[in-house]
Design a protein around this motif. Structure first.
Motif, PDB file in Angstrom:
ATOM      1  N   GLU A  90      -2.586   5.071  -4.169  1.00 20.43           N
ATOM      2  CA  GLU A  90      -3.816   5.086  -4.564  1.00 20.43           C
ATOM      3  C   GLU A  90      -4.197   4.601  -5.565  1.00 20.43           C
ATOM      4  O   GLU A  90      -3.544   5.149  -6.829  1.00 20.43           O
TER       5      GLU A  90
ATOM      6  N   THR B  39       1.034  -1.174  -0.058  1.00 20.13           N
ATOM      7  CA  THR B  39       0.104  -0.083   0.019  1.00 20.13           C
ATOM      8  C   THR B  39       0.953   1.172  -0.118  1.00 20.13           C
ATOM      9  O   THR B  39       0.123   2.123   0.019  1.00 20.13           O
TER      10      THR B  39
ATOM     11  N   ARG C 281       1.345   6.999   0.257  1.00 20.99           N
ATOM     12  CA  ARG C 281       0.363   5.852   0.140  1.00 20.99           C
ATOM     13  C   ARG C 281       0.032   5.686  -1.240  1.00 20.99           C
ATOM     14  O   ARG C 281      -0.278   6.465  -2.213  1.00 20.99           O
TER      15      ARG C 281
ATOM     16  N   GLU D  22      -5.101   3.911  -9.471  1.00 27.44           N
ATOM     17  CA  GLU D  22      -5.699   4.650 -10.419  1.00 27.44           C
ATOM     18  C   GLU D  22      -6.028   3.616 -11.645  1.00 27.44           C
ATOM     19  O   GLU D  22      -5.230   2.992 -12.041  1.00 27.44           O
TER      20      GLU D  22
END
Length: 299
Positions: free
Chosen positions: A154, A130, A152, A156
């Motif tokens: 994220e 993560t 972090r 997409e």
């Protein structure tokens, strides 16, 4: 070029056959139909190559007599690949793992964006997926700004590549025409910054450097040098100095050298607390070596 262009995957091995074995096992699970794997042994001489040869009898192996660093180890395999019908080179660190669909997605992204010269997935930590292990760099006059380090991750889903000044060599998809136009990795770097140097040369030749947000590579960062105190920092320091001295004008190199000397010795006492004496000494030694070496000329 066909729907499934041929890809030569090159993995550089040195000493740690357990990590290399995991990397090769993952590569054998790729769902892409047109690829071959070339394993380069960088002068291990510890029995690890023989174990890998026994475990992967179908994989091509290029055994080098000694450790030539990243650039010196990878370049012979790239030359050999370019002498064949291969369309792409995919460079993957032996301490990195990719999912079965990764190569297929990277090829598809490049075919949709053929102006890209170097394309990489998002690198995340193997033991903490993560968290991102770096996307690349923005390059300023006297600094390289890390992008995406320890952020972090994220997810997409956007299908568009994100352009950067340079990306890491952890996993690089490169069309053969880039090497034919700008040449191979500069072996004077030995270890670190040879990837940044290639990206800068690629951009100067009109190519784009980018990462694709929807593909991941899982990376055990700096696993190759983790057991040798100060080694990684030595080559980080040396590579940084060579890079900026290579890509700056004569007067900029004079300014840069003064800035670096001041910065190195001003920050050293504070860095000992966080990085340890061996790493700080390694970085200082590598930086001084890079600053006093003859200024490299473009090849």
């Amino acid at each position: 070029m066909s729907m499934f262009p041929h890809v030569t995957i090159i993995v550089l091995h040195w000493l740690n056959d357990q990590r290399t074995q995991r990397c090769l096992e993952a590569l054998q699970q790729l769902d892409y139909p047109q690829y071959r794997i070339v394993l380069v042994d960088n002068g291990s001489h510890n029995g690890s190559l023989e174990r890998l040869r026994a475990s992967f009898p179908s994989i091509e192996i290029l055994a080098l007599a000694q450790n030539y660093g990243f650039a010196g180890g990878i370049n012979p395999a790239i030359r050999a690949a370019l002498a064949t019908h291969t369309d792409y080179i995919f460079l993957l660190n032996n301490d990195a793992l990719i999912a079965p669909e990764s190569l297929r997605l990277l090829i598809a992204m490049h075919q949709q964006n053929p102006h890209i010269g170097i394309l990489t997935p998002v690198a995340v930590y193997e033991d903490e997926p993560t968290r991102r292990a770096g996307l690349g760099f923005r390059i300023h006059r006297y600094e390289c700004e890390l992008i995406g380090w320890d952020e972090r991750d994220e997810p997409e889903q956007q299908p568009h590549p994100i352009v950067l000044d340079a990306v890491f060599g952890t996993a690089m998809l490169i069309p053969r025409r880039l090497f034919e136009r700008v040449g191979l990795f500069d072996e004077r770097f030995f270890f670190y910054y040879e990837d940044v140097d290639l990206c800068v040369r690629a951009r100067a030749a009109g190519f784009v450097v980018a990462y694709t947000p929807h593909v991941r590579v899982f990376h055990a960062v700096s696993a190759s040098t983790a057991g040798i105190r100060g080694l990684r920092f030595f080559y980080l320091g040396r590579g940084r100095q060579l890079f900026f001295r290579k890509h700056r004008s004569a007067w900029q190199r004079v300014v840069y050298r003064g800035r670096e000397l001041y910065k190195l010795f001003r920050e050293a006492p504070f860095r000992v607390k966080y990085e340890g004496m061996a790493n700080v000494v390694g970085y200082l030694a590598g930086s001084l070596a890079g600053l006093i070496m003859p200024v490299p000329k473009d090849r």
